[in-house]
Scaffold this motif. Structure first.
Motif, PDB file in Angstrom:
ATOM      1  N   ASP A  61      27.777 108.792  79.010  1.00 28.48           N
ATOM      2  CA  ASP A  61      28.172 108.604  77.612  1.00 28.48           C
ATOM      3  C   ASP A  61      27.105 109.300  76.762  1.00 28.48           C
ATOM      4  OD1 ASP A  61      29.969 107.490  75.675  1.00 28.48           O
ATOM      5  OD2 ASP A  61      28.441 106.012  75.177  1.00 28.48           O
ATOM      6  N   ARG A 108      38.655 110.623  78.026  1.00 27.02           N
ATOM      7  CA  ARG A 108      40.100 110.564  78.258  1.00 27.02           C
ATOM      8  C   ARG A 108      40.851 111.512  77.324  1.00 27.02           C
ATOM      9  NH1 ARG A 108      44.021 105.295  79.120  1.00 27.02           N
ATOM     10  NH2 ARG A 108      45.988 106.468  79.202  1.00 27.02           N
ATOM     11  N   GLN A 110      38.336 103.904  82.237  1.00 31.02           N
ATOM     12  CA  GLN A 110      39.179 104.042  81.045  1.00 31.02           C
ATOM     13  C   GLN A 110      38.950 105.351  80.302  1.00 31.02           C
ATOM     14  OE1 GLN A 110      41.584 101.721  80.463  1.00 31.02           O
ATOM     15  NE2 GLN A 110      40.814 100.893  82.408  1.00 31.02           N
ATOM     16  N   ALA A 131      35.968 111.330  73.275  1.00 33.32           N
ATOM     17  CA  ALA A 131      36.232 110.521  74.470  1.00 33.32           C
ATOM     18  C   ALA A 131      36.682 111.372  75.649  1.00 33.32           C
ATOM     19  CB  ALA A 131      37.280 109.459  74.162  1.00 33.32           C
ATOM     20  N   ALA A 172      36.408 106.039  78.517  1.00 33.38           N
ATOM     21  CA  ALA A 172      35.880 105.691  77.193  1.00 33.38           C
ATOM     22  C   ALA A 172      34.534 106.335  76.905  1.00 33.38           C
ATOM     23  CB  ALA A 172      35.748 104.174  77.077  1.00 33.38           C
ATOM     24  N   ASN A 173      33.882 106.881  77.931  1.00 28.50           N
ATOM     25  CA  ASN A 173      32.610 107.565  77.675  1.00 28.50           C
ATOM     26  C   ASN A 173      32.863 108.824  76.858  1.00 28.50           C
ATOM     27  OD1 ASN A 173      33.824 108.435  80.306  1.00 28.50           O
ATOM     28  ND2 ASN A 173      32.188 109.962  80.224  1.00 28.50           N
ATOM     29  N   ARG A 174      31.883 109.204  76.063  1.00 33.28           N
ATOM     30  CA  ARG A 174      32.077 110.286  75.085  1.00 33.28           C
ATOM     31  C   ARG A 174      31.019 111.375  75.238  1.00 33.28           C
ATOM     32  NH1 ARG A 174      30.985 105.806  70.956  1.00 33.28           N
ATOM     33  NH2 ARG A 174      29.839 105.255  72.837  1.00 33.28           N
ATOM     34  N   SER A 179      43.074 108.367  85.942  1.00 30.23           N
ATOM     35  CA  SER A 179      41.817 107.630  86.026  1.00 30.23           C
ATOM     36  C   SER A 179      41.433 107.433  87.484  1.00 30.23           C
ATOM     37  CB  SER A 179      41.976 106.263  85.347  1.00 30.23           C
ATOM     38  OG  SER A 179      40.883 105.425  85.635  1.00 30.23           O
TER      39      SER A 179
END
Length: 297
Positions: A264, A228, A187, A226, A189-191, A244
């Motif tokens: 992350d 993404r 997704q 993020a 979602a890791n930052r 993705s």
């Protein structure tokens, strides 16, 4: 003070240099070339010719200095582990030159080393000696020098950016250009924590002035951006799709970059801001990615 600045003509060091000079310090800048020496001289600094492959030569640059800021690093990330070990040797040599004095040595590491492993942002008071990032070698070398009595502090970096460079995102952009797609994992979602290079440079100077043995500072303006969001901005600017990919395909797509693409790396700078009265105010990472010239890299 007379400050020996490694990486003086590099991305971060070239922003630290004018701040040191403006504060009244004398600067000896490390450079590997005559062109770099001329650049330093024109800026008002003196030059020390040397390379990271010759730690003893760098130690000579530190011997007559009142303080050392070490920002030089071999940023060939495809050979990252070996380059981190090279940094370990350089830190040991610089520390040996300063041992027995109170002259400060400020080294560089990554914010991930402060990961508390509970999902919360990395903190300055955490030193994760088992962190997966090979850059742990720099902090382990620093800890050894600190235990030997060297006045050593650490500046931990996130993705340092302007409209020309963005830390690990720069090779990520080049990879996307070559593959024709900007990939993120699952997704996205890791930052990644981030900070503008001008704010980072200010932090180094503040940390040097404080010269607190054992202090670890986080040069973080944004705790986490993020993956993404980064991918979608880069994709728009390159004119290629963002997509993705599943985590199990990451190594095949990213190669050496897979370790970072899935990470992350969020980090806090609350303690740093309080301790140094540091207040970053530069552009955000996404703003710089939107404003950069993708045809110039």
């Amino acid at each position: 003070m007379r400050v020996f600045l490694t990486g003086a003509t590099g991305f971060i060091g070239s922003h630290i240099l004018p701040l040191l000079l403006a504060a009244g310090h004398e600067v000896i800048g490390l450079t590997r070339s005559g062109a770099g020496a001329r650049k330093l001289t024109n800026a008002g600094a003196s030059a020390h010719i040397g390379t990271l492959e010759d730690p003893s030569g760098l130690a000579k640059g530190a011997e007559n200095a009142d303080a050392v800021i070490h920002t030089a690093f071999d940023h060939d990330f495809s050979n990252f582990v070996a380059n981190c070990e090279k940094d370990r040797r350089v830190i040991a040599a610089l520390g040996s030159a300063l041992k027995g004095s109170d002259r400060p040595l400020l080294i560089t590491s990554g914010v991930g080393i402060g990961d508390p492993r509970n999902g919360e942002p990395a903190r300055e008071d955490v030193f994760d000696i088992h962190h997966f990032n090979p850059r742990i070698a720099s902090e382990l070398a620093g800890q050894e020098q600190l235990e030997r009595g060297v006045n050593l502090g650490v500046v931990r970096l996130p993705q340092v950016h302007d409209t020309v460079k963005q830390g690990l995102i720069s090779p990520y952009i080049q990879m996307a250009r070559e593959k024709g797609v900007v990939a993120y994992i699952d997704q996205g979602a890791n930052r990644w924590a981030a900070c503008h290079v001008n704010d980072v440079a200010k932090l180094y100077v503040l940390a040097l002035d404080r010269a607190e043995p054992g202090a670890r500072y986080h040069a973080v303006a944004e705790e986490g951006v993020a993956a993404r969001d980064i991918a979608e901005v880069v994709a728009k600017e390159l004119g290629v799709p963002a997509t993705s990919i599943p985590k199990e395909q990451a190594e095949g797509h990213f190669g050496w970059f897979a370790m970072f693409a899935a990470a992350d790396i969020i980090a806090s700078s609350t303690w740093t801001r309080q301790k140094l009265a540091w207040a970053p105010n530069g552009p955000s990472l996404l703003d710089d990615l939107r404003d950069m010239d993708y045809y110039a890299i």
